[in-house]
Design a protein around this motif. Structure first.
Motif, PDB file in Angstrom:
ATOM      1  N   PRO A 167       0.820  -1.207   0.000  1.00  0.00           N
ATOM      2  CA  PRO A 167       0.000   0.000   0.000  1.00  0.00           C
ATOM      3  C   PRO A 167       0.853   1.255   0.000  1.00  0.00           C
TER       4      PRO A 167
ATOM      5  N   SER B 282       1.219   5.618   0.572  1.00  0.00           N
ATOM      6  CA  SER B 282       0.856   6.612   1.599  1.00  0.00           C
ATOM      7  C   SER B 282       0.443   7.908   0.922  1.00  0.00           C
TER       8      SER B 282
ATOM      9  N   TRP C 273       1.134  11.139  -3.399  1.00  0.00           N
ATOM     10  CA  TRP C 273       1.369   9.901  -2.672  1.00  0.00           C
ATOM     11  C   TRP C 273       2.820   9.469  -2.796  1.00  0.00           C
TER      12      TRP C 273
ATOM     13  N   SER D 117       5.581   5.729  -1.974  1.00  0.00           N
ATOM     14  CA  SER D 117       5.586   4.280  -1.734  1.00  0.00           C
ATOM     15  C   SER D 117       6.940   3.851  -1.209  1.00  0.00           C
TER      16      SER D 117
ATOM     17  N   SER E  72      -4.769   2.704   0.982  1.00  0.00           N
ATOM     18  CA  SER E  72      -3.799   3.598   1.631  1.00  0.00           C
ATOM     19  C   SER E  72      -4.428   4.236   2.870  1.00  0.00           C
TER      20      SER E  72
END
Length: 803
Positions: free
Chosen positions: A131, A133, A151, A153, A226
């Motif tokens: 997932p 963030s 986002w 990762s 997320s």
């Protein structure tokens, strides 16, 4: 013919035989081809393990072995696991997903081992991405329906490079929930970088977002969602006009009327932002320019109503709402002229309570008329306090509404529906009173006695305030109670407010009323005490009449006491000379240069006539003083009567000598004169003579005799009185200070034998005491009528002078 039939039967039998043989051969062939073991799919967890699923096939396997071989240049690594089920998880010893794995499943049974087809491919195809963030969710200026999402990762657990993401090798989904909503929505989004825009939202709305990814297509499983992140979209111009309504007031003296405009705040999904202000514009149909907008001139964003004066003709008003991004469409309301005929209301209105806080209403549109909409109004019916008007504007196709705003249980509401006719304005209204739920009244009506007769009493009562009814009144119960009889109750309909109780026997009754609704009967109101018959008369005679008499006596006593107080305050008591110190004052003075002039009325009995000294000058000068009865020296004890004093007093009495006058009785008419100066009075004019007459009288029984009496004519009296007035003035001017003289007094006679003297004396009596005192300040006036003096015998109206 028979030959043909035989050939047909043979053909049929041959066909049936062939079909049976074909079916038997196919069945035998199917049983001979067994089902093979097949690998369905795998899921690779980065740096962790791989899990695969398969179908068993026809083999009766005892157990299965999963074999995953990592293909490397130098050397292959094999990872395996065994299970009796149809899935198994094997660790990959922290390997990433960028490598190629060859996977197969082996079925172990008694008859032997069977292996599935080997599949070799990159682990990313079936890898489950870690997932990501979410870092931020921001609004996009100029795009109120979009949000910008950023986002990141974990590189070690996410086997895609940025350039691979830009090529679109990443599939993504977004889950969002609007503020105030419960259900979330999931949409596919295109993610080509670590920051991307999503345009799926409403303006000026707060959302909570989550995102997940997978590699390429359907073979790759979705990652976990997320972390959630919240953001708000940008503002936009309102998408709809506010709901607008009006209330029309009466026409004033100037021909204008006060109009109240009402509107509802735009819902959030319509406002598309924070409303900064409202704008009202009104126009008269006759083109009249409006200069006075009342409270509608400058409206704050939280305002929902305003008032302004409008002419009596047809008018229209519009309302717009504005945000930072723009202005809403116009909401228009028409106000018909006062002289126009009002269009008809809806045909029918019904109400059905749905619970404690809601009611459903239905209506039918006016027949054969086209309407542009409807307005429903409802307000709590109250008598003691004011209430708020609630309303709802609906389109022309609506014929029902569920009311929930501002509705409470056991409270009466007036609901009305009006039809809208476009530019003609609103029509008449149809009104209905409803309760969502009824209760028992909390108070009863108060009884009033209108009339009492020998056997009946007429009662009336006012309705209970609607706030205390809690329902519709079905009936009233009139209850009569008395000491000697059972309680009597009469039920009357709820629409009556007057009733006459008949056939009542004499007695004292307490009458009260209870109100009843469908929920029950409420408490009693204030009772009325009624007296009927003989007891009433006895009560009036024994109680009311004495009370009235006592009240009258008390009022009279209070009035008399008040009059005494007023009289004491306004009218001061006249002092009594007999109680003063002057009445007991008896100084010793010399008789020298003092003369005594005395006048008494002639008694009815005759006295011997005594002839004394006849001095016309003395008589003429002192006679007016005697006529005026001026007493200036009450100390007669110091008045000697000697022959050396020119013989003024001679032969006073037989039993009392002339030398002792201290005990001589003095009548009210007697006047003493205390001559302040030592000079004798002025002599009469030449040629004037006193008319001196000598009369003989018999001696009275008490032995008192009168001597030396002189009588004067009327002309002489007038002249003597004038001299008297001049003498008084000379006394005032010559002796301004009488502090050393004894107290003196003046007493005017009530009647004389001279008409002119009587008129003059009457005029002097009418003067105020202070005016006469101001004329003669040296004299102190005192009424001797109430003093304790002795009166001599009665003397007739003829005036005499004693010498």
């Amino acid at each position: 013919m028979w030959v043909f039939m035989e050939r047909s039967l043979a053909t049929v039998w041959a066909f049936l035989l062939g079909a049976g043989l074909t079916l038997a051969f196919s069945v035998a062939t199917t049983k001979n081809v067994p089902q093979s073991l097949q690998l369905l799919g795998c899921v690779f967890i980065p740096r962790s393990n791989v899990t695969c699923h398969w179908t068993p096939g026809d083999n009766q396997a005892t157990y299965y072995t999963l074999k995953a071989e990592k293909m490397l240049r130098s050397k292959n690594l094999t990872f395996s696991c065994t299970t009796t089920g149809l899935s198994c998880t094997a660790g990959i010893n922290g390997s990433g997903l960028r490598f190629t794995f060859c996977i197969s499943v082996i079925s172990h049974s008694i008859s032997g081992n069977v292996s599935s087809k080997i599949r070799c491919q990159s682990a990313r195809i079936e890898g489950k991405l870690a997932p990501v963030s979410l870092n931020s969710v921001r609004q996009v200026d100029g795009s109120p329906h979009c949000l910008s999402v950023s986002w990141t990762s974990n590189v070690t657990h996410f086997p895609l490079a940025p350039f691979e993401i830009e090529r679109g090798e990443l599939n993504s989904q977004i889950k969002f929930t609007a503020e105030g909503e419960v259900n979330a929505q999931v949409r596919n989004v295109s993610v080509t970088g670590y920051t991307f825009q999503v345009c799926l939202f409403k303006p000026y709305t707060s959302y909570t977002l989550e995102i997940r990814n997978r590699y390429l297509g359907e073979a790759s499983p979705w990652s976990e969602w997320s972390n959630p992140f919240q953001g708000r979209t940008a503002e936009a111009a309102p998408s709809a006009a506010p709901a607008l309504w009006r209330e029309v007031g009466p026409i004033g003296r100037n021909g204008w009327r006060l109009i109240s405009l009402l509107w509802k705040p735009l819902p959030r999904f319509m406002a598309n932002g924070r409303v900064t202000f409202y704008n009202v514009t009104c126009r008269a149909e006759n083109g009249l320019t409006l200069s006075d907008y009342g409270s509608c001139g400058k409206l704050q964003p939280e305002t929902t109503s305003c008032s302004l004066p409008l002419p009596a003709g047809r008018c229209s008003c519009s309302l717009t709402a504005s945000t930072s991004a723009g202005t809403s469409p116009k909401a228009l309301v028409w106000i018909s002229g006062s002289s126009e005929k009002e269009p008809p209301p809806p045909a029918e209105l019904t109400a059905t309570p749905l619970g404690d806080d809601s009611v459903k209403i239905r209506w039918r549109p006016p027949p054969d008329l086209s309407v542009s909409g409807f307005v429903v109004e409802w307000v709590a019916v109250r008598e003691e306090t004011s209430s708020v008007l609630h309303w709802e504007k609906l389109n022309s196709s609506s014929t029902k509404l569920i009311i929930t705003e501002g509705v409470k249980t056991m409270e009466r509401y007036a609901i009305s529906v009006k039809a809208l006719y476009g530019e003609q304005g609103a029509g008449g209204n149809i009104t209905l009173h409803v309760y969502t739920q009824e209760g028992t009244p909390s108070a009863g009506p108060d009884v009033r006695v209108e009339h009492i007769s020998e056997t009946s009493v007429e009662l009336s009562w006012s309705p209970v305030p609607v706030e205390q009814l809690h329902g519709f009144i079905r009936s009233y119960a009139l209850v009569c109670t008395t000491r000697n009889q059972l309680a009597r109750s009469v039920t009357v309909p709820g629409d009556l407010h007057r009733y006459t109780l008949e056939n009542m026997s004499p007695g004292i009754y307490d009458i009260f009323i209870r109100a009843s609704t469908v929920a029950g009967t409420g408490p009693a109101g204030n009772p009325a005490n009624v007296h009927i018959g003989s007891e009433e008369i006895s009560i009036v005679i024994c109680i009311i009449v004495p009370l009235l008499l006592m009240s009258l006596v008390s009022i009279l006593i209070l009035l008399l006491a008040q009059m005494r107080v007023i009289k004491k305050k306004l009218f001061h008591r006249v002092p009594d000379p007999s109680n003063s110190t002057v009445s007991q004052w008896n100084p010793t003075t010399s008789f020298e240069n003092k003369k005594l002039i005395m006048e008494q009325e002639k008694p009815e009995v005759s006295f011997p006539e005594v002839i004394g000294r006849r001095d016309p000058e003395w008589a003429h000068s002192y006679l007016p003083i005697c006529k005026a009865q001026l007493c200036l020296d009450p100390q007669l004890s110091s008045f000697p009567a000697r022959a050396s004093d020119r013989g003024y007093i001679t032969n006073m009495t037989k039993t009392q000598s002339a030398d002792d006058l201290s005990i001589r009785p003095c009548s009210y008419s007697t006047v003493l004169y205390n001559q302040c100066n030592q000079n004798p009075p002025s002599s009469p004019q030449a040629g004037q003579k006193a008319d001196i007459r000598h009369n003989d009288s018999n001696q009275p029984a008490d032995g008192v005799s009168e001597s030396s009496v002189f009588r004067f004519t009327e002309s002489e009296e007038q002249k003597a009185f004038a001299v008297f007035l001049e003498r008084l003035k000379s006394l005032q001017s010559s002796s301004p200070d009488f502090s050393g003289t004894p107290p003196s007094c003046v007493s005017l006679p009530h009647q004389t034998d001279s008409p002119r003297l009587n008129a003059t004396l009457s005029a002097y009596r009418k003067l105020p005491s202070d005016s006469f005192a101001s004329t003669f300040p040296s004299l102190a006036f005192m009424d001797l009528s109430s003093s304790p003096v002795e009166f001599g015998p009665y003397i007739s109206s003829d005036r005499y002078i004693k010498i």
